[in-house]
Design a protein around this motif. Structure first.
Motif, PDB file in Angstrom:
ATOM      1  N   PRO A 153       0.949  -1.008   0.451  1.00  8.20           N
ATOM      2  CA  PRO A 153      -0.262   0.302   0.248  1.00  8.20           C
ATOM      3  C   PRO A 153       1.107   1.271   0.141  1.00  8.20           C
ATOM      4  N   PRO A 154       1.852   1.428   0.973  1.00  9.76           N
ATOM      5  CA  PRO A 154       2.372   2.652   0.847  1.00  9.76           C
ATOM      6  C   PRO A 154       3.427   2.896  -0.424  1.00  9.76           C
ATOM      7  N   ALA A 155       3.436   1.981  -0.829  1.00 10.81           N
ATOM      8  CA  ALA A 155       4.731   1.778  -2.299  1.00 10.81           C
ATOM      9  C   ALA A 155       3.638   2.341  -3.465  1.00 10.81           C
ATOM     10  N   ILE A 156       2.590   2.021  -3.623  1.00  9.72           N
ATOM     11  CA  ILE A 156       1.791   2.169  -4.782  1.00  9.72           C
ATOM     12  C   ILE A 156       1.136   3.789  -4.233  1.00  9.72           C
ATOM     13  N   VAL A 157       0.872   4.118  -2.936  1.00  8.84           N
ATOM     14  CA  VAL A 157       0.281   5.259  -2.514  1.00  8.84           C
ATOM     15  C   VAL A 157       2.053   6.523  -3.223  1.00  8.84           C
ATOM     16  N   LEU A 158       3.436   5.740  -2.982  1.00 10.76           N
ATOM     17  CA  LEU A 158       4.046   6.854  -3.320  1.00 10.76           C
ATOM     18  C   LEU A 158       4.671   6.556  -4.784  1.00 10.76           C
TER      19      LEU A 158
ATOM     20  N   PHE B 256       2.041  18.779   0.471  1.00  6.59           N
ATOM     21  CA  PHE B 256       1.707  18.262   1.657  1.00  6.59           C
ATOM     22  C   PHE B 256       1.402  17.153   0.491  1.00  6.59           C
ATOM     23  N   ALA B 257       0.793  16.191  -0.174  1.00  2.00           N
ATOM     24  CA  ALA B 257       0.617  15.132  -0.388  1.00  2.00           C
ATOM     25  C   ALA B 257       1.556  14.034   0.071  1.00  2.00           C
ATOM     26  N   GLY B 258       2.779  14.879  -1.001  1.00  2.00           N
ATOM     27  CA  GLY B 258       4.185  14.140  -0.549  1.00  2.00           C
ATOM     28  C   GLY B 258       4.773  13.788   1.127  1.00  2.00           C
ATOM     29  N   ILE B 259       4.125  15.133   1.984  1.00  2.00           N
ATOM     30  CA  ILE B 259       4.718  14.641   2.423  1.00  2.00           C
ATOM     31  C   ILE B 259       4.057  14.180   3.098  1.00  2.00           C
ATOM     32  N   GLY B 260       2.640  13.598   3.162  1.00  2.00           N
ATOM     33  CA  GLY B 260       1.986  12.204   3.779  1.00  2.00           C
ATOM     34  C   GLY B 260       2.289  11.076   3.515  1.00  2.00           C
ATOM     35  N   SER B 261       2.396  11.027   2.372  1.00  2.00           N
ATOM     36  CA  SER B 261       2.747   9.723   1.705  1.00  2.00           C
ATOM     37  C   SER B 261       3.911   8.994   2.059  1.00  2.00           C
ATOM     38  N   PHE B 262       5.382  10.350   1.646  1.00  2.00           N
ATOM     39  CA  PHE B 262       6.398   9.323   2.055  1.00  2.00           C
ATOM     40  C   PHE B 262       6.805   9.053   3.431  1.00  2.00           C
ATOM     41  N   GLY B 263       6.343  10.149   4.337  1.00  2.00           N
ATOM     42  CA  GLY B 263       5.967  10.079   6.128  1.00  2.00           C
ATOM     43  C   GLY B 263       5.453   8.348   6.216  1.00  2.00           C
ATOM     44  N   TYR B 264       4.548   8.324   5.298  1.00  2.98           N
ATOM     45  CA  TYR B 264       3.872   7.316   5.939  1.00  2.98           C
ATOM     46  C   TYR B 264       4.662   5.563   5.483  1.00  2.98           C
ATOM     47  N   SER B 265       5.137   6.101   4.512  1.00  2.68           N
ATOM     48  CA  SER B 265       6.215   4.494   3.580  1.00  2.68           C
ATOM     49  C   SER B 265       7.375   5.043   4.271  1.00  2.68           C
ATOM     50  N   ILE B 266       7.856   6.152   4.709  1.00  2.07           N
ATOM     51  CA  ILE B 266       9.126   5.175   5.541  1.00  2.07           C
ATOM     52  C   ILE B 266       8.595   4.722   7.046  1.00  2.07           C
ATOM     53  N   GLY B 267       7.491   5.242   7.577  1.00  4.41           N
ATOM     54  CA  GLY B 267       7.274   4.523   8.936  1.00  4.41           C
ATOM     55  C   GLY B 267       6.430   3.274   8.995  1.00  4.41           C
ATOM     56  N   VAL B 268       6.081   3.043   7.833  1.00  2.00           N
ATOM     57  CA  VAL B 268       5.804   0.866   7.590  1.00  2.00           C
ATOM     58  C   VAL B 268       6.745   0.548   7.507  1.00  2.00           C
ATOM     59  N   PHE B 269       8.078   0.868   6.605  1.00  2.00           N
ATOM     60  CA  PHE B 269       9.279   0.755   6.367  1.00  2.00           C
ATOM     61  C   PHE B 269      10.110   0.678   8.180  1.00  2.00           C
ATOM     62  N   VAL B 270      10.172   1.741   8.930  1.00  2.00           N
ATOM     63  CA  VAL B 270      10.814   1.783  10.306  1.00  2.00           C
ATOM     64  C   VAL B 270      10.162   0.926  10.945  1.00  2.00           C
ATOM     65  N   SER B 271       9.147   0.268  11.070  1.00  2.00           N
ATOM     66  CA  SER B 271       8.445  -0.676  11.429  1.00  2.00           C
ATOM     67  C   SER B 271       8.866  -1.681  11.505  1.00  2.00           C
ATOM     68  N   LEU B 272       8.763  -2.264  10.140  1.00  2.27           N
ATOM     69  CA  LEU B 272       9.214  -3.632   9.661  1.00  2.27           C
ATOM     70  C   LEU B 272      10.744  -4.291  10.646  1.00  2.27           C
TER      71      LEU B 272
ATOM     72  N   ILE C   2       8.574  16.493  -2.782  1.00  2.00           N
ATOM     73  CA  ILE C   2       7.679  15.850  -2.019  1.00  2.00           C
ATOM     74  C   ILE C   2       9.016  15.054  -1.067  1.00  2.00           C
ATOM     75  N   ALA C   3      10.257  15.044  -1.121  1.00  7.22           N
ATOM     76  CA  ALA C   3      11.218  14.962  -0.398  1.00  7.22           C
ATOM     77  C   ALA C   3      12.020  15.798   0.676  1.00  7.22           C
ATOM     78  N   THR C   4      11.313  17.851   0.416  1.00  3.40           N
ATOM     79  CA  THR C   4      11.565  18.839   0.678  1.00  3.40           C
ATOM     80  C   THR C   4      12.716  19.403   1.129  1.00  3.40           C
ATOM     81  N   VAL C   5      13.538  18.613  -0.050  1.00  2.00           N
ATOM     82  CA  VAL C   5      15.240  19.104   0.083  1.00  2.00           C
ATOM     83  C   VAL C   5      15.685  20.620   0.116  1.00  2.00           C
ATOM     84  N   GLY C   6      14.338  21.146  -0.626  1.00  2.00           N
ATOM     85  CA  GLY C   6      14.925  22.834  -0.054  1.00  2.00           C
ATOM     86  C   GLY C   6      16.172  23.272  -1.948  1.00  2.00           C
ATOM     87  N   PHE C   7      16.143  22.784  -2.723  1.00  2.00           N
ATOM     88  CA  PHE C   7      16.402  22.637  -4.614  1.00  2.00           C
ATOM     89  C   PHE C   7      15.725  23.557  -4.846  1.00  2.00           C
TER      90      PHE C   7
END
Length: 377
Positions: A48-53, A107-123, A83-88
């Motif tokens: 799911p997070p991969a599809i959203v991203l 906003f969409a990128g922060i949500g999806s990126f945070g969601y994906s990172i959260g799932v990977f970190v939890s695993l 979406i990575a908010t690197v500031g370039f």
């Protein structure tokens, strides 16, 4: 000039490949089960997070191409840094509609990126991914074992069995579904273990039951031992492993008879064995102590071994006196022939195919004699 073909040159590339595989240990184990189910379940959580991203990246790329006429590469690059908010900074002029689109993409990128990172970190933090990958590697290592014993259930009895197996350098796999199995296995320095229900077909297949030398049902619950014995019988029959022995514990005498009837080779009742051992120390303490030293202790150099004689063995048809036992200082104290145990063994007693000789002597000499028998056959 005609080029010699493979046969004319005397080169067998299949043999070269096999030789290289042997030298570099390329052989793959023949597993009873492919260790992929648990990993597939984890991948379902990642999907799911991969599809959203992917949807956010695709929408962002197509949006910049449509709104501000970006090239596909520039649009994708702009989407990633947004979406990575690197500031370039912007790589080309963005219109007012493009800036509005960029704001929504952030906003969409922060949500999806945070969601994906959260799932990977939890695993990773919960230990599920390392556990699954570690088990995959464990199953592949177990796949190389042959004539090993599968010890079912983790308790004081199975721990003692594992210690005896290590003393005799016999490979074994411990199977249990307790949460502290991995920690206990590390504390006991156990090399092979499988986390799962001991009576489960999946767990027994992971323990490579197809080539095992035996299955030991050591649960304190007789119902669990019934399930383990039945599962082992079915799988051993399916894999054609008819040499493996099934050994079980039974707390109840009636259950002992039932386990033997359904197919267990040996069933031990701890209460009866304990009572008999204690009584042997009452009437014959020296003899009982001697047998304990011979069978269980490492302090004496006297050993007790079983030697099975095959139908095509060089021993078949020979009398005991022609087995060269005296040269090694060994003695046959009993012969098991089917269900009969012959205790009056003489020099002219003939050996039949299928007999099991119970031999006593110095441990080193016993091992030397057994190696000689294997080398001759």
């Amino acid at each position: 000039m005609k080029r010699p073909n493979q046969r004319e040159a005397g080169i067998s590339w299949s043999r070269v490949r096999d030789a290289m595989a042997t030298f570099f240990n390329w052989q793959r184990p023949k597993l009873d089960i492919q260790p992929g189910q648990e990993l597939n379940e984890l991948l379902l959580r990642v999907r799911p997070p991969a599809i959203v991203l992917i949807l956010v990246l695709t929408s962002g790329t197509m949006g910049y191409m449509a709104i501000d006429d970006y090239s596909p590469l520039n649009a994708f690059y702009m989407t990633v840094i947004t979406i990575a908010t690197v500031g370039f900074g912007e790589i080309q002029q963005v219109s007012e509609h493009g800036r509005l689109f960029t704001t929504m993409l952030i906003f969409a990128g922060i949500g999806s990126f945070g969601y994906s990172i959260g799932v990977f970190v939890s695993l990773i933090s919960e230990g599920e991914l390392p556990k699954v990958l570690g088990e995959r590697n464990m199953i592949k290592q177990i796949g190389y074992l042959e004539k090993h014993f599968i010890i079912c259930c983790l308790n004081e009895t199975s721990i003692e069995i594992s210690k005896q197996c290590r003393k005799k350098q016999m490979p074994f796999v411990l199977v249990d579904d307790s949460a502290n199995l991995e920690k206990t296995a590390r504390n006991l320095n156990l090399k092979y273990y499988i986390s799962g229900e001991p009576y489960s077909d999946v767990s027994l297949k992971k323990a490579h039951i197809s080539t095992c030398g035996g299955v030991i049902a050591a649960s304190p619950n007789d119902n669990d031992n019934f399930a383990i014995v039945v599962s082992a019988l079915i799988l051993l029959e399916d894999f054609g492993n008819r040499d493996a022995r099934i050994i079980s514990i039974a707390r109840d005498r009636e259950n002992k008879e039932k386990l033997l009837k359904i197919g267990a080779d040996y069933v031990i009742t701890p209460q009866i064995i304990t009572g008999q051992r204690l009584f042997s120390y009452v009437i014959n303490p020296d003899a009982a102590s001697f047998m304990d030293e011979v069978v269980y202790s490492d302090k004496t150099d006297i050993g007790l071994e079983e030697l099975e004689v095959n139908d095509n063995s060089w021993m078949t048809g020979l009398p005991i006196k022609d087995l060269y036992l005296r040269e090694y200082g060994l003695m046959v104290i009993a012969i098991k022939r089917g269900k009969e145990v012959i205790t009056q063994v003489r020099g002219n007693s003939l050996i039949n195919g299928g007999d099991i000789l119970l031999m006593i002597g110095k441990a080193k000499q016993l091992h030397r004699y057994l190696k000689k028998k294997q080398a001759v056959e």
